[in-house]
Design a protein around this motif. Structure first.
Motif, PDB file in Angstrom:
ATOM      1  N   ALA A   5       0.988  -1.049  -0.121  1.00 34.02           N
ATOM      2  CA  ALA A   5       0.034  -0.052  -0.028  1.00 34.02           C
ATOM      3  C   ALA A   5       0.854   1.326  -0.256  1.00 34.02           C
ATOM      4  N   TYR A   6       0.535   2.081  -0.764  1.00 35.22           N
ATOM      5  CA  TYR A   6       1.304   3.416  -0.956  1.00 35.22           C
ATOM      6  C   TYR A   6       0.564   4.617  -1.290  1.00 35.22           C
ATOM      7  N   GLY A   7       0.960   5.713  -0.816  1.00 34.67           N
ATOM      8  CA  GLY A   7       0.359   7.011  -1.130  1.00 34.67           C
ATOM      9  C   GLY A   7       1.002   7.645  -2.163  1.00 34.67           C
ATOM     10  N   VAL A   8       0.409   8.794  -2.734  1.00 33.22           N
ATOM     11  CA  VAL A   8       1.284   9.542  -3.745  1.00 33.22           C
ATOM     12  C   VAL A   8       0.925  10.946  -3.586  1.00 33.22           C
ATOM     13  N   ASP A   9       1.818  11.831  -3.454  1.00 34.80           N
ATOM     14  CA  ASP A   9       1.882  13.219  -3.196  1.00 34.80           C
ATOM     15  C   ASP A   9       2.253  13.854  -4.713  1.00 34.80           C
ATOM     16  N   VAL A  10       1.299  14.525  -5.228  1.00 37.14           N
ATOM     17  CA  VAL A  10       1.546  15.035  -6.682  1.00 37.14           C
ATOM     18  C   VAL A  10       2.239  16.523  -6.525  1.00 37.14           C
ATOM     19  N   GLY A  11       3.367  16.625  -7.011  1.00 34.03           N
ATOM     20  CA  GLY A  11       3.992  18.001  -7.210  1.00 34.03           C
ATOM     21  C   GLY A  11       4.140  18.515  -8.688  1.00 34.03           C
ATOM     22  N   PRO A  12       4.407  19.892  -8.672  1.00 36.97           N
ATOM     23  CA  PRO A  12       4.705  20.358  -9.929  1.00 36.97           C
ATOM     24  C   PRO A  12       5.603  19.717 -10.722  1.00 36.97           C
ATOM     25  N   GLU A  13       6.680  19.247 -10.024  1.00 37.73           N
ATOM     26  CA  GLU A  13       8.056  18.741 -10.937  1.00 37.73           C
ATOM     27  C   GLU A  13       8.127  17.265 -10.667  1.00 37.73           C
ATOM     28  N   ARG A  14       7.821  16.806  -9.709  1.00 40.82           N
ATOM     29  CA  ARG A  14       7.958  15.312  -9.425  1.00 40.82           C
ATOM     30  C   ARG A  14       6.957  14.992  -8.452  1.00 40.82           C
ATOM     31  N   TYR A  15       6.729  13.653  -8.343  1.00 40.15           N
ATOM     32  CA  TYR A  15       5.621  12.804  -7.341  1.00 40.15           C
ATOM     33  C   TYR A  15       6.605  12.327  -6.111  1.00 40.15           C
ATOM     34  N   HIS A  16       6.040  12.054  -4.975  1.00 41.88           N
ATOM     35  CA  HIS A  16       6.504  11.546  -3.739  1.00 41.88           C
ATOM     36  C   HIS A  16       5.674  10.796  -3.134  1.00 41.88           C
ATOM     37  N   ALA A  17       6.410   9.678  -2.769  1.00 40.19           N
ATOM     38  CA  ALA A  17       5.510   8.440  -1.918  1.00 40.19           C
ATOM     39  C   ALA A  17       5.191   8.818  -0.655  1.00 40.19           C
ATOM     40  N   SER A  18       4.087   9.219  -0.387  1.00 40.98           N
ATOM     41  CA  SER A  18       3.544  10.158   1.056  1.00 40.98           C
ATOM     42  C   SER A  18       3.561   8.878   2.207  1.00 40.98           C
ATOM     43  N   TYR A  19       3.581   7.649   1.871  1.00 40.82           N
ATOM     44  CA  TYR A  19       3.393   6.473   2.732  1.00 40.82           C
ATOM     45  C   TYR A  19       3.859   5.260   2.121  1.00 40.82           C
ATOM     46  N   ALA A  20       4.321   4.263   2.432  1.00 40.71           N
ATOM     47  CA  ALA A  20       4.490   2.918   2.008  1.00 40.71           C
ATOM     48  C   ALA A  20       4.519   1.895   2.988  1.00 40.71           C
ATOM     49  N   HIS A  21       3.725   0.928   2.695  1.00 41.19           N
ATOM     50  CA  HIS A  21       3.532  -0.306   3.648  1.00 41.19           C
ATOM     51  C   HIS A  21       3.799  -1.541   2.844  1.00 41.19           C
ATOM     52  N   CYS A  22       4.382  -2.701   3.365  1.00 46.43           N
ATOM     53  CA  CYS A  22       4.385  -3.965   2.615  1.00 46.43           C
ATOM     54  C   CYS A  22       4.498  -5.095   3.517  1.00 46.43           C
ATOM     55  N   ALA A  23       4.038  -6.203   3.116  1.00 45.46           N
ATOM     56  CA  ALA A  23       4.074  -7.251   3.935  1.00 45.46           C
ATOM     57  C   ALA A  23       4.475  -8.508   2.807  1.00 45.46           C
ATOM     58  N   GLY A  24       5.148  -9.409   3.334  1.00 47.61           N
ATOM     59  CA  GLY A  24       5.275 -10.733   2.681  1.00 47.61           C
ATOM     60  C   GLY A  24       6.576 -10.615   1.561  1.00 47.61           C
ATOM     61  N   PHE A  25       7.295  -9.578   1.676  1.00 47.73           N
ATOM     62  CA  PHE A  25       8.483  -9.413   0.895  1.00 47.73           C
ATOM     63  C   PHE A  25       9.656 -10.195   1.384  1.00 47.73           C
ATOM     64  N   PRO A  26      10.444 -11.134   0.851  1.00 42.72           N
ATOM     65  CA  PRO A  26      11.629 -11.298   1.342  1.00 42.72           C
ATOM     66  C   PRO A  26      12.875 -10.310   1.496  1.00 42.72           C
ATOM     67  N   LEU A  27      12.524  -9.186   0.926  1.00 48.68           N
ATOM     68  CA  LEU A  27      13.402  -8.123   0.857  1.00 48.68           C
ATOM     69  C   LEU A  27      13.223  -7.365   2.131  1.00 48.68           C
ATOM     70  N   PRO A  28      14.266  -6.651   2.984  1.00 48.40           N
ATOM     71  CA  PRO A  28      13.685  -5.803   3.856  1.00 48.40           C
ATOM     72  C   PRO A  28      12.824  -4.519   3.678  1.00 48.40           C
ATOM     73  N   ALA A  29      12.054  -4.353   4.411  1.00 49.66           N
ATOM     74  CA  ALA A  29      10.900  -3.351   4.241  1.00 49.66           C
ATOM     75  C   ALA A  29      11.344  -1.970   3.902  1.00 49.66           C
ATOM     76  N   ALA A  30      12.686  -1.486   4.290  1.00 55.26           N
ATOM     77  CA  ALA A  30      13.190  -0.477   3.991  1.00 55.26           C
ATOM     78  C   ALA A  30      13.519  -0.405   2.482  1.00 55.26           C
ATOM     79  N   THR A  31      14.091  -1.715   2.094  1.00 53.61           N
ATOM     80  CA  THR A  31      14.265  -1.707   0.764  1.00 53.61           C
ATOM     81  C   THR A  31      13.236  -1.485  -0.354  1.00 53.61           C
ATOM     82  N   VAL A  32      11.832  -1.975   0.058  1.00 56.65           N
ATOM     83  CA  VAL A  32      10.655  -2.058  -0.842  1.00 56.65           C
ATOM     84  C   VAL A  32      10.456  -0.468  -0.587  1.00 56.65           C
ATOM     85  N   HIS A  33      10.435  -0.139   0.437  1.00 57.49           N
ATOM     86  CA  HIS A  33       9.919   1.563   0.677  1.00 57.49           C
ATOM     87  C   HIS A  33      10.873   2.414  -0.397  1.00 57.49           C
ATOM     88  N   ALA A  34      11.905   2.202  -0.328  1.00 52.03           N
ATOM     89  CA  ALA A  34      13.037   2.786  -1.174  1.00 52.03           C
ATOM     90  C   ALA A  34      12.672   2.809  -2.303  1.00 52.03           C
TER      91      ALA A  34
END
Length: 375
Positions: A47-76
């Protein structure tokens, strides 16, 4: 239409309760994602949110479950990909999702299937029906598929989900995207599982709307405080019962003088009774809240010049320091004052330092309060 059986209805009730009972101000999605992933036998949940800016977008939040990768890696990975997209991507437009996709659970084929086998993204539907479900024309489907292959393939492979089917919903408040909520696994999802996510979407919409409003209220509270200070006169936010909810520095200084006439004027004004004297009451109407009022002492400004003159003599201010004081009580910044006086900002900073010392206060806000407290 498939109806939920008793077991599915019980699961839906439990998931809705998790959203409702989560404490305000806490993130409700992580536990719900985990429970939903387990219930639908999904391998991944995001699950993630998107902030829409004039020049680029930004993930306002990000959550994950079940990934073998560290959550920080998924978020990044999500943040890097979102911020790299300065225009609509995927099968939806994050700046303004198509009405056909808002708050609707959709079942997508894997990237590999749509990329190599050139199949349509949604299961068992004609091109015209897929276009209708996605709010797109048949002609644009192929171009969108190519764009997704070019832009999304890297993150899909980085996260190891290029061969997975996706069940997702775009949770929206009107045209605004509140969150992308999706589940992935190797096997296709069933119609019942799609129906369950669809049934949960209204509860997700209510919760994410509330969380968004809470975040925005913090920002708006800060903006309100700045705006009230910039009035350069005493101001208060008053409830319909006459209770003072917020006051700027000048307003607090007036309240500390325990002026019964002021309190009576605020109370009467909040009840719609015409006020005598220089007090204006402006209704503040917010959905879900009783009426409040912005009360401003318009007489403050007219008396400010005389007060500056009196305090300049009492505090032994120079002519330039008096000018700076006049602008400070109007809520102006050092940069703005420098522009008005035609001098360097550093020069204004020196004058402000002298003002604080002569008024025997330690901050700009304390100086404003001292100004309006002085009789």
């Amino acid at each position: 239409m498939i109806r939920l059986n008793s077991e599915e209805q019980g699961l839906l009730t439990d998931l809705e309760a998790m959203l409702v009972e989560a404490e305000p101000g806490t993130e409700s999605l992580p536990p719900v994602l985990g429970a939903l992933r387990e219930a639908l036998r999904a391998e991944r949940a995001v699950a993630y949110g998107v902030d829409v800016g004039p020049e680029r977008y930004h993930a306002s939040y990000a959550h994950c479950a079940g990934f073998p990768l560290p959550a920080a890696t998924v978020h990044a990975a999500i943040e890097n990909q979102v911020s790299a997209w300065g225009e609509p991507w995927g099968w939806f437009n994050p700046a303004r999702p198509e009405p056909a996709q808002r708050n609707r659970a959709l079942h997508f084929r894997s990237l590999t299937e749509t990329e190599t086998a050139r199949q349509l993204p949604l299961h068992d539907l004609s091109a015209s029906e897929v276009g209708r479900r996605l709010g797109m024309s048949e002609e644009s489907l192929e171009g969108t598929r190519e764009r997704i292959s070019a832009r999304s393939a890297a993150i899909f492979r980085q996260l190891g989900v290029e061969n997975m089917q996706w069940l997702r919903t775009l949770v929206c408040d009107g045209p605004v995207l509140l969150g992308w909520v999706g589940l992935a696994r190797a096997e296709p999802f069933t119609e019942r599982e799609q129906r369950l996510l669809q049934a949960l979407t209204p509860a997700l919409q209510r919760r994410l709307t509330m969380e968004t409003r809470l975040r925005e209220s913090g920002l708006m509270s800060t903006a309100l405080q700045v705006a009230m200070e910039a009035l350069g006169r005493a101001a208060w936010i008053v409830s319909s019962s006459g209770r003072v909810v917020h006051a700027n520095n000048a307003g607090r200084a007036r309240l500390e003088r325990h002026d019964p006439e002021l309190m009576e004027s605020l109370r009467r004004g909040a009840q719609g009774i015409p006020c005598s004297g220089p007090l204006t009451m402006t209704p503040l109407l917010t959905t879900g809240l009783p009426p409040h009022y912005l009360a401003i002492d318009t007489g403050t400004a007219s008396s400010a010049a005389a007060r500056v003159q009196a305090l300049s003599a009492r505090w032994s201010l120079t002519a330039r320091e008096s000018e700076v004081l006049t602008h400070i009580i109007q809520g102006e910044t050092n940069k703005s004052i420098a522009g008005r006086l035609g001098c360097a900002e550093r020069t204004v900073e020196v004058h402000v330092t002298h003002l604080l010392s002569k008024a025997q206060v330690e901050s700009r806000s304390a100086l404003i309060a001292r100004f309006f407290q002085s009789s």
